[in-house]
Design an enzyme around this catalytic site. Structure first.
Site, short mmCIF file in Angstrom:
data_model
loop_
_atom_site.label_atom_id
_atom_site.label_comp_id
_atom_site.label_asym_id
_atom_site.label_seq_id
_atom_site.Cartn_x
_atom_site.Cartn_y
_atom_site.Cartn_z
N GLY A 246 0.83 -1.20 0.00
CA GLY A 246 0.00 0.00 0.00
C GLY A 246 0.86 1.25 0.00
N SER B 298 -3.04 9.38 8.31
CA SER B 298 -2.39 8.40 7.44
C SER B 298 -1.15 9.01 6.82
CB SER B 298 -3.35 7.95 6.33
OG SER B 298 -2.61 7.37 5.27
N ASP C 174 0.81 -0.38 13.25
CA ASP C 174 1.11 -1.73 12.78
C ASP C 174 1.40 -2.69 13.93
OD1 ASP C 174 0.75 -0.91 10.17
OD2 ASP C 174 2.84 -0.35 9.90
N ARG D 201 -7.32 -6.15 10.04
CA ARG D 201 -6.49 -6.63 11.16
C ARG D 201 -7.23 -6.75 12.48
NH1 ARG D 201 -0.79 -3.65 9.61
NH2 ARG D 201 -0.20 -5.23 8.10
C1 S3P Z 1 3.03 3.59 6.32
C2 S3P Z 1 1.92 4.15 6.88
C3 S3P Z 1 0.89 3.39 7.60
C4 S3P Z 1 1.39 1.98 7.98
C5 S3P Z 1 2.12 1.32 6.85
C6 S3P Z 1 3.31 2.14 6.43
C7 S3P Z 1 3.98 4.45 5.61
O1 S3P Z 1 -0.24 3.27 6.79
O2 S3P Z 1 0.32 1.19 8.40
O3 S3P Z 1 2.57 0.04 7.24
O4 S3P Z 1 5.13 4.03 5.36
O5 S3P Z 1 3.62 5.60 5.29
P1 S3P Z 1 -1.37 4.43 6.67
O6 S3P Z 1 -0.77 5.64 6.06
O7 S3P Z 1 -2.43 3.83 5.78
O8 S3P Z 1 -1.88 4.66 8.03
#
Ligand code: S3P
Length: 441
Positions: A102, A175, A323, A354
């Site tokens: 993601g 986020s 996480d 989760r």
């Molecule tokens: C991350 C942000 C978080 C986290 C993911 C890594 C990042 O997600 O859960 O494992 O590197 O910016 P969200 O931005 O969806 O909260």
């Protein structure tokens, strides 16, 4: 790609004897993604060491290569990125496949927004179910067209890059992926791009942008970046991933007689909420040898077996331990009293749901755990019983389940563990180094 890997499982027979030792874990996943992306957008060369060589980051690196970036030693933990400049990427040689990541997809959507071409980004089965509307919305406000599948703009998504307008964007959720996508698009916007969050999410993008020469200002929950900065490549060292270390540290807390030190770990407070919560629960955790690595605080963390007591968790700490909620839930099954975790609804749109996955895995092992719409309620302590449980294709659920198996009575089998390689391929080996017997298949 996670979806194409052969299916594997991990078998443990608990409860295991004390684990002990000093180890290091691979580089931080969030910082590794950003080092690759910002190294590509900077002028000149960026040598990176300590880079995570897991699938998620390799997919981001490959996508950058498809857009014309040269990366020496791709696949190794020390690479050299030959930056192409802010608008120097090339129209990709095909669809960009981000696998399970993601972060890779969302950050690259922000990057493509400021280029002179359109790109289509896709991923594995899990990623194709994750919402990209949270990125499409702010990019749309910047004048950038994004199209995906259905109302939530699921991947594959196409981003028509161009000339983004600077905006001030209030994110509906805390986020870092959304914040980073907007800031990255803002690099190619004339003027100031601002993101305001409801709570502070991890701040690696803003730190690294500043380290490479961008004008970044942070005022409480508001982050701004000036467009068209002069980003110059520089050497970067990626610290160990706190989110990976968390599994080993919690294992040490829960297995009687254990003492484990994980060295060189990122200690950025936007990431270490779990340390604060476990501390409140009575965990014996000690941080030593504090130092800096490329603008990030780093240190060694020692965990000793501890008697834990329940606590209430919610509000601003959740994005700082996002996480780590599954492994905290496991710790809570061993704590005296009722632990309540709230405000964690974002966990439902991760690599798996989760909250549901954690509740199912821990219930199958005999824990008393209930889902709430935005969290979990766990009553402890419970003696866990070995069982066969599935990872739901989610690396953090798989590793939590293996640690649970170490303290459960009898044999546990965790199926579908190949996803662990998206973030922490060395996980089972490191547990073995610490003295725990973990068998593959
Ligand atoms: C991350 C942000 C978080 C986290 C993911 C890594 C990042 O997600 O859960 O494992 O590197 O910016 P969200 O931005 O969806 O909260």
């Amino acid at each position: 790609m996670a979806g194409e890997a052969t299916v594997s499982l991990l078998r443990v027979k608990g409860p295991v004897e004390a684990i002990a030792g000093t180890v290091t874990v691979p580089g931080d996943k969030s910082i590794s993604h950003r080092a690759l992306i910002l190294g590509a957008l900077a002028r000149g060369r960026t040598p990176v060491s300590g880079l995570l060589t897991a699938e998620d980051c390799i997919n981001t690196a490959r996508a950058l290569v498809q857009m014309g970036v040269e990366i020496d030693n791709l696949g190794q933990s020390s690479v050299v990125i030959d930056g192409v400049g802010l608008r120097g990427l090339r129209s990709p040689t095909g669809v960009l496949d981000l696998g399970n990541s993601g972060t890779g997809m969302r950050l690259l959507m922000g990057v493509v927004a400021g280029q002179d071409f359109a790109a289509t980004l896709t991923g594995d089965e899990s990623l194709r179910q994750r919402p990209m509307d949270r990125i499409a919305q702010p990019l749309g406000q910047m004048g950038i067209k994004v199209a995906g599948q259905g109302e939530q703009c699921l991947p594959p998504v196409t981003v028509w890059g161009g000339n983004p307008r600077p905006i001030t964007y209030q994110t509906p959720m805390a986020s870092a992926q959304v914040k980073s996508a907007v800031l990255l698009a803002g690099l190619n916007a004339p003027g100031t791009t601002t993101v305001i969050e409801p709570a502070r999410s991890r701040d690696h993008t803003e730190r690294m942008l500043a380290a490479l020469g961008a004008q970044v200002s942070v005022d409480g929950l508001q982050v701004s970046v000036e467009g068209n900065p002069d980003l110059s490549g520089r050497e970067m060292v990626v610290p160990g991933d706190f989110s990976s270390a968390a599994f080993l540290l919690v294992a040490a807390l829960l297995i009687p007689g254990s003492e484990v030190t994980v060295g060189g770990i990122l200690l950025n407070s936007t990431r270490t909420g779990l340390l604060e919560i476990l501390g409140r629960m009575g965990a014996k955790l000690e941080v030593s040898n504090r130092r800096q690595a490329t603008g990030e605080p780093v240190g060694d963390i020692t965990a000793r077996a501890s008697q834990l007591s329940a606590t209430q968790v919610g509000g601003e700490v959740i994005p700082r331990m996002l996480d780590e909620v599954p492994i905290l839930a496991l710790a809570a099954t061993q704590a005296e009293g009722q632990t309540v975790i709230r405000d964690a609804e974002e966990l439902r749109v991760k690599e798996s749901d989760r909250l549901a996955a954690t509740a199912q895995v821990l219930s199958a092992l005999g824990a008393t755990i209930q889902q709430q719409p935005d969290g979990l309620v766990i009553d402890g302590p419970t003696r866990l019983q070995g069982a066969e449980v599935d990872s739901f294709g989610d690396h953090r659920i798989a590793m939590m389940a293996v640690v649970a198996g170490l303290i459960a009575e009898g044999q546990s089998v965790v199926t579908n563990t190949q996803c662990i390689s998206t973030s922490f391929p060395e996980f089972a080996d490191l547990l073995r180094d610490l003295g725990a017997r973990v068998d593959e298949k």
